[in-house]
Design a protein around this motif. Structure first.
Motif, PDB file in Angstrom:
ATOM      1  N   ASN A   1       0.863  -1.176   0.000  1.00  0.00           N
ATOM      2  CA  ASN A   1       0.000   0.000   0.000  1.00  0.00           C
ATOM      3  C   ASN A   1       0.904   1.232   0.000  1.00  0.00           C
ATOM      4  O   ASN A   1       1.485   1.584   1.030  1.00  0.00           O
ATOM      5  CB  ASN A   1      -0.905   0.004   1.229  1.00  0.00           C
TER       6      ASN A   1
ATOM      7  N   ILE B   1       2.122   5.227  -0.752  1.00  0.00           N
ATOM      8  CA  ILE B   1       1.889   6.637  -1.032  1.00  0.00           C
ATOM      9  C   ILE B   1       3.206   7.218  -1.543  1.00  0.00           C
ATOM     10  O   ILE B   1       4.289   6.781  -1.144  1.00  0.00           O
ATOM     11  CB  ILE B   1       1.367   7.430   0.189  1.00  0.00           C
TER      12      ILE B   1
ATOM     13  N   HIS C   1      -1.946   4.524  -3.668  1.00  0.00           N
ATOM     14  CA  HIS C   1      -3.064   5.341  -3.211  1.00  0.00           C
ATOM     15  C   HIS C   1      -3.010   6.762  -3.747  1.00  0.00           C
ATOM     16  O   HIS C   1      -3.992   7.275  -4.263  1.00  0.00           O
ATOM     17  CB  HIS C   1      -3.097   5.359  -1.673  1.00  0.00           C
TER      18      HIS C   1
ATOM     19  N   ARG D   1      -5.066  10.074   5.911  1.00  0.00           N
ATOM     20  CA  ARG D   1      -5.974   9.699   4.825  1.00  0.00           C
ATOM     21  C   ARG D   1      -5.842   8.221   4.467  1.00  0.00           C
ATOM     22  O   ARG D   1      -6.833   7.572   4.104  1.00  0.00           O
ATOM     23  CB  ARG D   1      -5.665  10.566   3.606  1.00  0.00           C
ATOM     24  N   TYR D   2      -4.624   7.679   4.575  1.00  0.00           N
ATOM     25  CA  TYR D   2      -4.367   6.281   4.189  1.00  0.00           C
ATOM     26  C   TYR D   2      -3.639   5.555   5.319  1.00  0.00           C
ATOM     27  O   TYR D   2      -2.438   5.281   5.224  1.00  0.00           O
ATOM     28  CB  TYR D   2      -3.534   6.226   2.909  1.00  0.00           C
TER      29      TYR D   2
ATOM     30  N   CYS E   1      -1.274   2.491   4.779  1.00  0.00           N
ATOM     31  CA  CYS E   1      -0.002   2.643   4.062  1.00  0.00           C
ATOM     32  C   CYS E   1       1.120   1.863   4.751  1.00  0.00           C
ATOM     33  O   CYS E   1       1.304   1.953   5.957  1.00  0.00           O
ATOM     34  CB  CYS E   1       0.368   4.127   3.985  1.00  0.00           C
TER      35      CYS E   1
END
Length: 360
Positions: A162, A164, A194, A217-218, A221
């Protein structure tokens, strides 16, 4: 004329080689982690080859400012160097080539690419701009992909990536190419990408601020890909301040001293680099050209520099070759046609010490 030719013949016959005056337009200050390493490598080459190198620095307030960079080019050319080395900073390359052409100054662009939409205006080196000798560019697409792949490999077996991404400045060809590499590698590795943010700068402060927002937000991650070591160090600081600690694998690009130390300490999982040599190689090519040994027949005029990953696995054998002291030990004369009397081959950089020791 006969006297001049005789003098030149005696000059070269006695092994006293001409020493060009070369100007380098550094796009940063003398404290910038990547660009100062580039300048150190260039000085090591210049000192050994007897090149008169003048490094022009940006004022602190003008880092990555294209208007300041153009003004610096005007200043440098007014001093009448034999060669001008510079980067294509936010589209300034075309205008600086025009300046070099007007002043009949040989020019080499390095460590920056030319975007597809710009290429028709630039043409090829030695084409419409006859004083543009060569374009040296790092393989930034490869760097972005290599960093992503290196980080994904460090996930636990069976884990889903995951990611970013923290990218550099908006108008940078380097940032765009590194991001395209990330996107390609993420798709190939079935990773979830993402979001990739772009920034106004490549600094640790920017990386810190962006990461604080993105982690909220994520929260799932587990990898942070950063387009520079400075951005990645800012990301590492942000992750260390999380209330809920989670293992996030972080890496950047540049092989800055701070980035290498962070890999050593385990703060960063990887740093991709090697492109700091671009300025030094440009000096070598200019030196040969000045001494009537043209590199184009064997190397061409568009030269791509490969990048290498550094992790804890190869750091002990790689890092010792990346210091200013180590640069002074390189025999730069062996990389010149002037002294080796042999045409440079496309793989000639494989003989650099770090290239031998910094592969995974």
């Amino acid at each position: 004329m006969r006297f001049l030719l005789l003098t030149l013949c005696l000059f070269f016959a006695n092994g006293i080689w001409a020493k060009p005056n070369i100007a380098f337009l550094n796009p940063a200050t003398d404290s910038h982690p990547f660009w100062e390493k580039t300048a150190q490598f260039m000085r090591a080459a210049a000192n050994q080859l007897g090149i008169n190198l003048q490094v022009y620095y940006m004022p602190k307030s003008g880092i990555t400012n294209r208007f300041q960079y153009y003004k610096m080019a005007e200043t440098a050319l007014n001093n009448k160097p034999d060669y001008l080395l510079f980067i294509n900073l936010k589209g300034t390359g075309l205008k600086i080539l025009q300046l070099a052409e007007q002043s009949q100054t040989q020019a080499i662009i390095f460590n920056s690419d030319i975007l597809a939409q710009e290429k028709s205006q630039f043409g090829l080196p030695r084409g419409q701009f006859k004083y543009w000798l060569a374009h040296l560019s790092p393989n930034d697409h490869q760097a972005g992909a290599l960093l992503a792949t290196t980080l994904i490999k460090q996930l636990p077996a069976g884990g889903t990536a995951n990611i970013i991404g923290l990218n550099g400045s908006f108008n940078s060809s380097t940032a765009k190419l590194r991001m395209s590499g990330l996107e390609q590698a993420a798709a190939k590795q079935s990773a979830i990408l993402h979001q990739v943010t772009r920034s106004n700068s490549w600094t640790a402060e920017e990386g810190y601020k962006k990461t604080k927002v993105l982690l909220k937000r994520y929260p799932q991650c587990n990898i942070i890909w950063a387009a520079s070591d400075s951005l990645s160090l800012g990301a590492a600081k942000a992750t260390s301040q999380q209330q809920k600690k989670s293992a996030i694998i972080i890496g950047g690009v540049d092989w800055s001293d701070e980035g290498i130390e962070a890999v050593k300490q385990g703060t960063l999982a990887a740093s991709v680099g090697g492109h700091f040599i671009g300025g030094g190689i440009a000096l070598v090519l200019a030196y040969d050209h000045y001494n009537q040994f043209d590199f184009a027949p064997s190397l061409g005029t568009q030269i791509v520099l490969q990048m290498y990953p550094m992790t804890l696995n190869n750091l002990p054998r790689c890092a010792p070759h990346l210091t200013s002291t180590a640069f002074k030990l390189i025999d730069f004369k062996t990389f010149t046609q002037t002294h080796s009397k042999q045409p440079l081959q496309p793989n000639f950089l494989a003989n650099l010490p770090f290239a031998k020791h910094c592969t995974e």
